[in-house]
Design a protein around this motif. Structure first.
Motif, PDB file in Angstrom:
ATOM      1  N   PRO A 238       2.177 -10.674   3.525  1.00 35.21           N
ATOM      2  CA  PRO A 238       2.968  -9.448   3.367  1.00 35.21           C
ATOM      3  C   PRO A 238       2.808  -8.893   1.956  1.00 35.21           C
ATOM      4  O   PRO A 238       2.520  -9.645   1.009  1.00 35.21           O
ATOM      5  CB  PRO A 238       4.402  -9.935   3.621  1.00 35.21           C
ATOM      6  CG  PRO A 238       4.371 -11.385   3.262  1.00 35.21           C
ATOM      7  CD  PRO A 238       2.987 -11.875   3.582  1.00 35.21           C
ATOM      8  N   GLN A 239       2.990  -7.596   1.800  1.00 32.84           N
ATOM      9  CA  GLN A 239       2.834  -6.992   0.482  1.00 32.84           C
ATOM     10  C   GLN A 239       3.752  -5.781   0.352  1.00 32.84           C
ATOM     11  O   GLN A 239       4.166  -5.169   1.336  1.00 32.84           O
ATOM     12  CB  GLN A 239       1.386  -6.563   0.242  1.00 32.84           C
ATOM     13  CG  GLN A 239       0.888  -5.470   1.162  1.00 32.84           C
ATOM     14  CD  GLN A 239      -0.562  -5.090   0.903  1.00 32.84           C
ATOM     15  OE1 GLN A 239      -1.277  -5.773   0.180  1.00 32.84           O
ATOM     16  NE2 GLN A 239      -1.013  -4.010   1.499  1.00 32.84           N
ATOM     17  N   PHE A 240       4.067  -5.461  -0.908  1.00 29.81           N
ATOM     18  CA  PHE A 240       4.852  -4.269  -1.240  1.00 29.81           C
ATOM     19  C   PHE A 240       4.055  -3.476  -2.260  1.00 29.81           C
ATOM     20  O   PHE A 240       3.630  -4.013  -3.290  1.00 29.81           O
ATOM     21  CB  PHE A 240       6.218  -4.657  -1.805  1.00 29.81           C
ATOM     22  CG  PHE A 240       7.046  -3.474  -2.206  1.00 29.81           C
ATOM     23  CD1 PHE A 240       7.626  -2.657  -1.249  1.00 29.81           C
ATOM     24  CD2 PHE A 240       7.241  -3.169  -3.542  1.00 29.81           C
ATOM     25  CE1 PHE A 240       8.385  -1.559  -1.609  1.00 29.81           C
ATOM     26  CE2 PHE A 240       7.998  -2.073  -3.927  1.00 29.81           C
ATOM     27  CZ  PHE A 240       8.579  -1.264  -2.950  1.00 29.81           C
TER      28      PHE A 240
ATOM     29  N   ARG B 156      -0.781  -7.161   4.960  1.00 31.46           N
ATOM     30  CA  ARG B 156      -2.208  -7.053   4.630  1.00 31.46           C
ATOM     31  C   ARG B 156      -3.046  -7.794   5.664  1.00 31.46           C
ATOM     32  O   ARG B 156      -4.082  -7.315   6.103  1.00 31.46           O
ATOM     33  CB  ARG B 156      -2.457  -7.627   3.229  1.00 31.46           C
ATOM     34  CG  ARG B 156      -3.898  -7.501   2.755  1.00 31.46           C
ATOM     35  CD  ARG B 156      -4.289  -6.056   2.556  1.00 31.46           C
ATOM     36  NE  ARG B 156      -5.692  -5.924   2.204  1.00 31.46           N
ATOM     37  CZ  ARG B 156      -6.661  -5.745   3.085  1.00 31.46           C
ATOM     38  NH1 ARG B 156      -6.382  -5.697   4.373  1.00 31.46           N
ATOM     39  NH2 ARG B 156      -7.902  -5.600   2.697  1.00 31.46           N
ATOM     40  N   ARG B 157      -2.588  -8.987   6.021  1.00 31.31           N
ATOM     41  CA  ARG B 157      -3.249  -9.763   7.068  1.00 31.31           C
ATOM     42  C   ARG B 157      -2.199 -10.579   7.809  1.00 31.31           C
ATOM     43  O   ARG B 157      -1.202 -10.987   7.231  1.00 31.31           O
ATOM     44  CB  ARG B 157      -4.295 -10.731   6.482  1.00 31.31           C
ATOM     45  CG  ARG B 157      -5.466 -10.086   5.797  1.00 31.31           C
ATOM     46  CD  ARG B 157      -6.419 -11.133   5.253  1.00 31.31           C
ATOM     47  NE  ARG B 157      -7.553 -10.545   4.566  1.00 31.31           N
ATOM     48  CZ  ARG B 157      -7.561 -10.215   3.275  1.00 31.31           C
ATOM     49  NH1 ARG B 157      -6.476 -10.427   2.543  1.00 31.31           N
ATOM     50  NH2 ARG B 157      -8.636  -9.690   2.719  1.00 31.31           N
ATOM     51  N   GLY B 158      -2.444 -10.806   9.072  1.00 31.15           N
ATOM     52  CA  GLY B 158      -1.615 -11.708   9.862  1.00 31.15           C
ATOM     53  C   GLY B 158      -2.517 -12.407  10.866  1.00 31.15           C
ATOM     54  O   GLY B 158      -2.836 -11.853  11.911  1.00 31.15           O
ATOM     55  N   ARG B 159      -2.965 -13.589  10.534  1.00 31.80           N
ATOM     56  CA  ARG B 159      -4.009 -14.257  11.324  1.00 31.80           C
ATOM     57  C   ARG B 159      -3.452 -15.443  12.106  1.00 31.80           C
ATOM     58  O   ARG B 159      -2.654 -16.221  11.592  1.00 31.80           O
ATOM     59  CB  ARG B 159      -5.135 -14.763  10.409  1.00 31.80           C
ATOM     60  CG  ARG B 159      -5.768 -13.664   9.546  1.00 31.80           C
ATOM     61  CD  ARG B 159      -6.697 -12.792  10.349  1.00 31.80           C
ATOM     62  NE  ARG B 159      -7.180 -11.668   9.574  1.00 31.80           N
ATOM     63  CZ  ARG B 159      -8.204 -11.720   8.721  1.00 31.80           C
ATOM     64  NH1 ARG B 159      -8.831 -12.865   8.520  1.00 31.80           N
ATOM     65  NH2 ARG B 159      -8.596 -10.642   8.078  1.00 31.80           N
ATOM     66  N   ILE B 160      -3.908 -15.581  13.332  1.00 33.28           N
ATOM     67  CA  ILE B 160      -3.694 -16.775  14.144  1.00 33.28           C
ATOM     68  C   ILE B 160      -5.043 -17.176  14.713  1.00 33.28           C
ATOM     69  O   ILE B 160      -5.768 -16.344  15.263  1.00 33.28           O
ATOM     70  CB  ILE B 160      -2.679 -16.545  15.270  1.00 33.28           C
ATOM     71  CG1 ILE B 160      -1.309 -16.216  14.700  1.00 33.28           C
ATOM     72  CG2 ILE B 160      -2.583 -17.780  16.169  1.00 33.28           C
ATOM     73  CD1 ILE B 160      -0.245 -15.996  15.762  1.00 33.28           C
TER      74      ILE B 160
ATOM     75  N   GLY C 144      -3.174  -9.538  13.377  1.00 34.26           N
ATOM     76  CA  GLY C 144      -2.091  -8.677  13.830  1.00 34.26           C
ATOM     77  C   GLY C 144      -1.295  -8.126  12.666  1.00 34.26           C
ATOM     78  O   GLY C 144      -0.771  -8.891  11.843  1.00 34.26           O
ATOM     79  N   THR C 145      -1.224  -6.800  12.559  1.00 34.58           N
ATOM     80  CA  THR C 145      -0.432  -6.129  11.533  1.00 34.58           C
ATOM     81  C   THR C 145       0.346  -4.994  12.185  1.00 34.58           C
ATOM     82  O   THR C 145       0.299  -4.810  13.408  1.00 34.58           O
ATOM     83  CB  THR C 145      -1.330  -5.561  10.415  1.00 34.58           C
ATOM     84  OG1 THR C 145      -2.123  -4.485  10.948  1.00 34.58           O
ATOM     85  CG2 THR C 145      -2.262  -6.639   9.859  1.00 34.58           C
ATOM     86  N   GLU C 146       1.077  -4.225  11.358  1.00 36.38           N
ATOM     87  CA  GLU C 146       1.803  -3.080  11.902  1.00 36.38           C
ATOM     88  C   GLU C 146       0.870  -1.987  12.408  1.00 36.38           C
ATOM     89  O   GLU C 146       1.282  -1.072  13.106  1.00 36.38           O
ATOM     90  CB  GLU C 146       2.758  -2.513  10.841  1.00 36.38           C
ATOM     91  CG  GLU C 146       2.090  -1.695   9.738  1.00 36.38           C
ATOM     92  CD  GLU C 146       1.476  -2.563   8.654  1.00 36.38           C
ATOM     93  OE1 GLU C 146       0.936  -2.002   7.686  1.00 36.38           O
ATOM     94  OE2 GLU C 146       1.542  -3.801   8.764  1.00 36.38           O
TER      95      GLU C 146
END
Length: 203
Positions: free
Chosen positions: A27-29, A55-59, A82-84
């Motif tokens: 996650p990032q801001f 930024r990234r969401g990996r499985i 998977g991201t927004e």
């Protein structure tokens, strides 16, 4: 156990005991001026100067099958991001290990191109989370559809045990397009040496 249910569970465990599930998220801001341009993260909206993002969401799911000598014979990998902004496939490939001479490996599917160094290194292992701009421009999304044969001796004491050669043929557009759009293919090769020990230290 001597119970039928226990025997069934043990047989299932032995069949699927080489499955591994891993993943991570970043996650990032971000804070910038309204409408700011961003190369890899996407431009800011015209009326927003800050945002939370994934930024990234990996499985990733890995499965390895071993022969009676406990040597790897097959490996499959499936990874998605998977991201927004949506869900996309990152890896979906199978790998066959030749166990007679134990020097060749065949890989096919969607996987990282064998180019340079940082293309094939995960963000958890690189010096920085992001790849260099050169890699992002020349090898967008890093992955591509194709097949590859690798020369990688796995026997201890093999005279070429420190040498690895990858030779792959790929569509060329990677994940930037829905599919192949011409009859041309990319031929990519990489030769590398594994670390080896000399007297006095590693090289």
């Amino acid at each position: 156990t001597t119970k039928d249910m226990g025997k069934g569970l043990i047989s299932i465990y032995k069949r699927f005991d080489h499955i591994r599930i891993s993943g991570y998220m970043q996650p990032q801001f971000q804070v910038a001026h309204k409408g700011a341009k961003s190369y890899a993260g996407g431009d800011f909206p015209a009326n927003a100067n800050s945002r939370f993002m994934l930024r990234r969401g990996r499985i990733r799911f890995d499965y390895a099958r071993f022969n009676e000598n406990d040597k790897p014979s097959l490996q499959f990998a499936f990874q998605f991001d998977g991201t927004e902004r949506g869900v996309n496939i990152r890896d979906f490939w199978g790998r066959f290990f030749e166990n007679k001479s134990e020097v060749f490996i065949v890989t096919a599917g969607m996987f990282a191109r064998p180019f340079g160094y940082e293309i094939n290194v995960s963000s958890s292992d690189r010096e920085t989370p992001e790849r260099g701009r050169m890699s992002q421009i020349l090898m967008r999304t890093e992955r591509d559809l194709g097949g590859m044969i690798s020369f990688e001796p796995r026997k201890k004491g093999h005279p070429l045990a420190h040498l690895k050669i990858d030779l792959g043929v790929f569509n060329g557009q990677g994940l930037t397009g829905p599919g192949e759009y011409d009859s041309y293919k990319d031929l990519i090769a990489r030769i590398s040496l594994r670390p080896y020990q000399l007297s006095g230290g590693w090289h």
